[in-house]
Enzyme design. Structure first.
Site, PDB file in Angstrom:
ATOM      1  N   GLU A   1       0.813  -1.214   0.000  1.00  0.00           N
ATOM      2  CA  GLU A   1       0.000   0.000   0.000  1.00  0.00           C
ATOM      3  C   GLU A   1       0.846   1.264   0.000  1.00  0.00           C
ATOM      4  O   GLU A   1       1.941   1.296   0.550  1.00  0.00           O
ATOM      5  CB  GLU A   1      -0.930  -0.006   1.218  1.00  0.00           C
ATOM      6  CG  GLU A   1      -2.016  -1.049   1.054  1.00  0.00           C
ATOM      7  CD  GLU A   1      -2.954  -1.150   2.245  1.00  0.00           C
ATOM      8  OE1 GLU A   1      -4.148  -1.353   2.007  1.00  0.00           O
ATOM      9  OE2 GLU A   1      -2.509  -1.037   3.379  1.00  0.00           O
TER      10      GLU A   1
ATOM     11  N   CYS B   1       3.394   8.403   1.423  1.00  0.00           N
ATOM     12  CA  CYS B   1       3.877   7.395   2.371  1.00  0.00           C
ATOM     13  C   CYS B   1       4.119   6.109   1.568  1.00  0.00           C
ATOM     14  O   CYS B   1       3.201   5.545   0.984  1.00  0.00           O
ATOM     15  CB  CYS B   1       2.811   7.210   3.444  1.00  0.00           C
ATOM     16  SG  CYS B   1       3.227   5.971   4.658  1.00  0.00           S
TER      17      CYS B   1
ATOM     18  N   CYS C   1       6.642  -7.309   6.941  1.00  0.00           N
ATOM     19  CA  CYS C   1       7.780  -6.815   7.729  1.00  0.00           C
ATOM     20  C   CYS C   1       8.205  -7.904   8.687  1.00  0.00           C
ATOM     21  O   CYS C   1       7.358  -8.574   9.284  1.00  0.00           O
ATOM     22  CB  CYS C   1       7.396  -5.556   8.502  1.00  0.00           C
ATOM     23  SG  CYS C   1       8.811  -4.866   9.409  1.00  0.00           S
TER      24      CYS C   1
ATOM     25  N   CYS D   1       6.482  -5.741  15.193  1.00  0.00           N
ATOM     26  CA  CYS D   1       6.059  -4.944  16.353  1.00  0.00           C
ATOM     27  C   CYS D   1       4.628  -5.324  16.731  1.00  0.00           C
ATOM     28  O   CYS D   1       3.781  -5.560  15.871  1.00  0.00           O
ATOM     29  CB  CYS D   1       6.156  -3.458  16.040  1.00  0.00           C
ATOM     30  SG  CYS D   1       7.815  -2.961  15.597  1.00  0.00           S
TER      31      CYS D   1
ATOM     32  N   CYS E   1       1.519  -3.247  15.267  1.00  0.00           N
ATOM     33  CA  CYS E   1       1.525  -2.878  13.844  1.00  0.00           C
ATOM     34  C   CYS E   1       0.887  -3.981  13.013  1.00  0.00           C
ATOM     35  O   CYS E   1       1.285  -5.148  13.105  1.00  0.00           O
ATOM     36  CB  CYS E   1       2.969  -2.645  13.404  1.00  0.00           C
ATOM     37  SG  CYS E   1       3.129  -2.414  11.625  1.00  0.00           S
TER      38      CYS E   1
ATOM     39  N   GLU F   1      10.243  -2.420   6.917  1.00  0.00           N
ATOM     40  CA  GLU F   1      11.331  -1.732   7.602  1.00  0.00           C
ATOM     41  C   GLU F   1      12.362  -1.354   6.526  1.00  0.00           C
ATOM     42  O   GLU F   1      13.105  -2.210   6.036  1.00  0.00           O
ATOM     43  CB  GLU F   1      11.931  -2.677   8.666  1.00  0.00           C
ATOM     44  CG  GLU F   1      13.219  -2.219   9.297  1.00  0.00           C
ATOM     45  CD  GLU F   1      13.226  -0.759   9.757  1.00  0.00           C
ATOM     46  OE1 GLU F   1      12.386  -0.379  10.580  1.00  0.00           O
ATOM     47  OE2 GLU F   1      14.081   0.007   9.245  1.00  0.00           O
TER      48      GLU F   1
ATOM     49  N   LEU G   1      10.339   4.905  18.546  1.00  0.00           N
ATOM     50  CA  LEU G   1      10.840   4.625  19.893  1.00  0.00           C
ATOM     51  C   LEU G   1       9.833   3.810  20.716  1.00  0.00           C
ATOM     52  O   LEU G   1      10.141   2.725  21.174  1.00  0.00           O
ATOM     53  CB  LEU G   1      11.145   5.966  20.570  1.00  0.00           C
ATOM     54  CG  LEU G   1      12.327   6.038  21.500  1.00  0.00           C
ATOM     55  CD1 LEU G   1      13.590   5.513  20.855  1.00  0.00           C
ATOM     56  CD2 LEU G   1      12.539   7.486  21.941  1.00  0.00           C
TER      57      LEU G   1
ATOM     58  N   CYS H   1      -1.534   5.406  10.022  1.00  0.00           N
ATOM     59  CA  CYS H   1      -0.318   4.688  10.417  1.00  0.00           C
ATOM     60  C   CYS H   1      -0.642   3.320  10.973  1.00  0.00           C
ATOM     61  O   CYS H   1      -1.508   3.187  11.827  1.00  0.00           O
ATOM     62  CB  CYS H   1       0.389   5.413  11.556  1.00  0.00           C
ATOM     63  SG  CYS H   1       1.133   6.906  11.063  1.00  0.00           S
TER      64      CYS H   1
HETATM   65  N1  SAH Z   1       9.176   0.136   9.832  1.00  0.00           N
HETATM   66  C1  SAH Z   1       9.328   1.516   9.984  1.00  0.00           C
HETATM   67  C2  SAH Z   1       8.419   2.324   9.086  1.00  0.00           C
HETATM   68  C3  SAH Z   1       7.014   1.857   8.892  1.00  0.00           C
HETATM   69  S1  SAH Z   1       5.913   2.005  10.257  1.00  0.00           S
HETATM   70  C4  SAH Z   1       9.142   1.924  11.434  1.00  0.00           C
HETATM   71  O1  SAH Z   1       8.702   1.104  12.223  1.00  0.00           O
HETATM   72  O2  SAH Z   1       9.503   3.052  11.753  1.00  0.00           O
HETATM   73  C5  SAH Z   1       5.586   3.754  10.303  1.00  0.00           C
HETATM   74  C6  SAH Z   1       5.158   4.264  11.678  1.00  0.00           C
HETATM   75  O3  SAH Z   1       3.836   3.808  12.010  1.00  0.00           O
HETATM   76  C7  SAH Z   1       6.080   3.774  12.789  1.00  0.00           C
HETATM   77  O4  SAH Z   1       6.409   4.804  13.691  1.00  0.00           O
HETATM   78  C8  SAH Z   1       5.209   2.761  13.468  1.00  0.00           C
HETATM   79  O5  SAH Z   1       5.623   2.542  14.774  1.00  0.00           O
HETATM   80  C9  SAH Z   1       3.830   3.364  13.354  1.00  0.00           C
HETATM   81  N2  SAH Z   1       2.759   2.404  13.579  1.00  0.00           N
HETATM   82  C10 SAH Z   1       2.769   1.084  13.295  1.00  0.00           C
HETATM   83  N3  SAH Z   1       1.589   0.525  13.653  1.00  0.00           N
HETATM   84  C11 SAH Z   1       0.823   1.506  14.158  1.00  0.00           C
HETATM   85  C12 SAH Z   1      -0.512   1.558  14.661  1.00  0.00           C
HETATM   86  N4  SAH Z   1      -1.291   0.475  14.695  1.00  0.00           N
HETATM   87  N5  SAH Z   1      -0.988   2.735  15.079  1.00  0.00           N
HETATM   88  C13 SAH Z   1      -0.215   3.856  15.019  1.00  0.00           C
HETATM   89  N6  SAH Z   1       1.036   3.869  14.536  1.00  0.00           N
HETATM   90  C14 SAH Z   1       1.559   2.715  14.114  1.00  0.00           C
HETATM   91 FE1  SF4 Z   2       7.754  -3.354  10.770  1.00  0.00          FE
HETATM   92 FE2  SF4 Z   2       7.641  -0.727  11.334  1.00  0.00          FE
HETATM   93 FE3  SF4 Z   2       5.466  -2.298  11.578  1.00  0.00          FE
HETATM   94 FE4  SF4 Z   2       7.484  -2.557  13.306  1.00  0.00          FE
HETATM   95  S1  SF4 Z   2       6.165  -0.740  13.037  1.00  0.00           S
HETATM   96  S2  SF4 Z   2       6.379  -4.242  12.279  1.00  0.00           S
HETATM   97  S3  SF4 Z   2       9.220  -2.184  11.985  1.00  0.00           S
HETATM   98  S4  SF4 Z   2       6.526  -1.823   9.699  1.00  0.00           S
END
Ligand code: SAH
Ligand code: SF4
Length: 377
Positions: free
Chosen positions: A91, A104, A111, A115, A118, A166, A220, A344
């Site tokens: 996407e 974006c 990934c 996390c 996510c 990532e 973070l 996000c």
């Molecule tokens: N992998 C990279 C970039 C993609 S995620 C990273 O983790 O930085 C982009 C942003 O969206 C990151 O800051 C991530 O922590 C945040 N994110 C992921 N899942 C989310 C969610 N369910 N709600 C809000 N932010 C989220």
């Molecule tokens: Fe991957 Fe970023 Fe999602 Fe973590 S927040 S699972 S690093 S896409």
């Protein structure tokens, strides 16, 4: 198979053109036709010699990604789902604002970091995208939007590598795509307006600062290793002190004089005043070494499988005020495009988990997260 010219930065295209017996400067003309004019048909590239066009027709092509869907939110946000083959889809989201247009972009199908909060991470990992697949998202969006918004000027002023994946775990494909974004013969974006967001792949942050320094956002999400280990599994490999130490070094080469720290606000998990205070202590320790940062608080966008909840607005405000009182510039991210699941962490695409990552993560998740028992202060 012929080469997809979206796979090259300008230097790569020059080498390709030399391989066809053409002069390097021809690559500049070709690059401009492709990226600045959005052309895919070599016959339309009128200032290229006919002989060169014929060679290109035999050895090269310019291919966009097939579109599976396009959704337009009532706030103007647009989300595309692109087919990257073998059942995988990624996407891309366009977010219009008064003074900028941000795209974006995704870097991987799925990934592998996994996390907890996510939805991309929950899907597991299929594969890295190629440079062509990363750049095709920008190439298509920019030229589609010029038509859609009836604009001849550039529409996309900012790119954030915050879609699926990532980016620093797909380094070799990422860097040429960033170079094409920055190139004056390509998209001519300012380094300050191209942001790589990372969950903290420390060695690749060092390399990025050397090879292609752009703005950096670091996800973070927790002020202590114990909590971050649980939320961002990569923390077990690159713990907070190492990560923040690398952020400090990155600033020596960065186009901006601060790192953006992203912090996803999870109800009762990482959102208490005591967490904000711990965060201040952590960052101040590194500020003594030269770390400068801003905080971007992201209200969690819930999805069913996570078992997590969004912090309420008052809690987010309280958390922000601790950071602000400590002297840190702090913003709370507006949620855009949530009527089309474009916010996000809602970018789930459609990914076959060919690596079994999703299973391994599901097992880790069987260990319950340590919920805070601290009182709201
Ligand atoms: N992998 C990279 C970039 C993609 S995620 C990273 O983790 O930085 C982009 C942003 O969206 C990151 O800051 C991530 O922590 C945040 N994110 C992921 N899942 C989310 C969610 N369910 N709600 C809000 N932010 C989220
Ligand atoms: Fe991957 Fe970023 Fe999602 Fe973590 S927040 S699972 S690093 S896409």
């Amino acid at each position: 198979m012929t080469a997809n010219l979206l796979d090259f930065d300008l230097e790569g295209l020059a080498v390709f053109c030399e391989g066809l017996g053409e002069k390097r400067f021809r690559a500049t003309q070709l690059f401009r036709w492709i990226h600045q004019r959005g052309m895919a048909n070599f016959d339309d590239m009128s200032d290229l010699a006919k002989t060169m066009r014929e060679k290109l027709k035999v050895h090269a092509h310019v291919a966009a990604l097939p579109i599976l869907s396009q959704q337009i939110s009532k706030d103007g946000t647009i989300k595309w789902l692109f087919d990257v083959g073998a059942g995988d889809a990624v996407e891309t989201v366009f977010i219009p604002e008064d003074d900028r247009g941000t795209l974006c972009v995704s870097s991987q199908a799925g990934c592998a970091v996994g996390c907890r909060f996510c939805s991309t991470g929950h899907q597991g990992f299929s594969r890295n995208l190629s440079t062509a697949e990363i750049l095709a998202q920008l190439w298509f969006a920019e030229h589609f939007l010029r038509q859609h918004l009836v604009q001849t000027e550039r529409v996309i002023s900012n790119v954030v590598m915050m879609g699926m994946g990532e980016p620093l775990q797909n380094y070799s494909a990422l860097v040429p795509s960033l170079r094409a974004m920055l190139d004056d013969h390509g998209y001519g974006l300012s380094r300050r307006r191209v942001t790589v967001s990372t969950s903290g792949v420390v060695p690749m942050m060092t390399r990025l600062s050397q090879d292609c320094p752009v703005a950096l956002a670091v996800s973070l999400h927790a002020p202590t290793d114990a909590l971050r280990d649980n939320l961002v599994p990569l923390n077990r490999k690159y713990p907070l002190d190492e990560l923040l130490g690398e952020c400090t070094l990155y600033l020596n080469k960065a186009p901006r004089d601060f790192i953006t720290f992203e912090y996803c606000m999870l109800k009762d998990v990482n959102d208490q005043v005591s967490h904000a205070q711990e965060l201040v202590t952590l960052v101040r320790k590194h500020a003594a070494q030269g770390l400068r940062c801003k905080f971007n608080l992201i209200p969690f966008n819930p999805f069913k499988e996570s078992g997590l909840l969004r912090s309420d607005d008052a809690t987010v405000e309280k958390f922000a005020s601790v950071l602000i009182q400590a002297g840190f510039v702090t913003t709370i991210r507006k949620t855009r495009g949530d009527d089309i699941d474009a916010a996000c962490g809602q970018l789930a695409g459609d990914v076959k988990d060919r690596t079994g990552v999703a299973d391994r993560i599901a097992q880790q998740r069987a260990v319950p997260i340590q919920w805070v028992d601290r009182k709201l202060s």
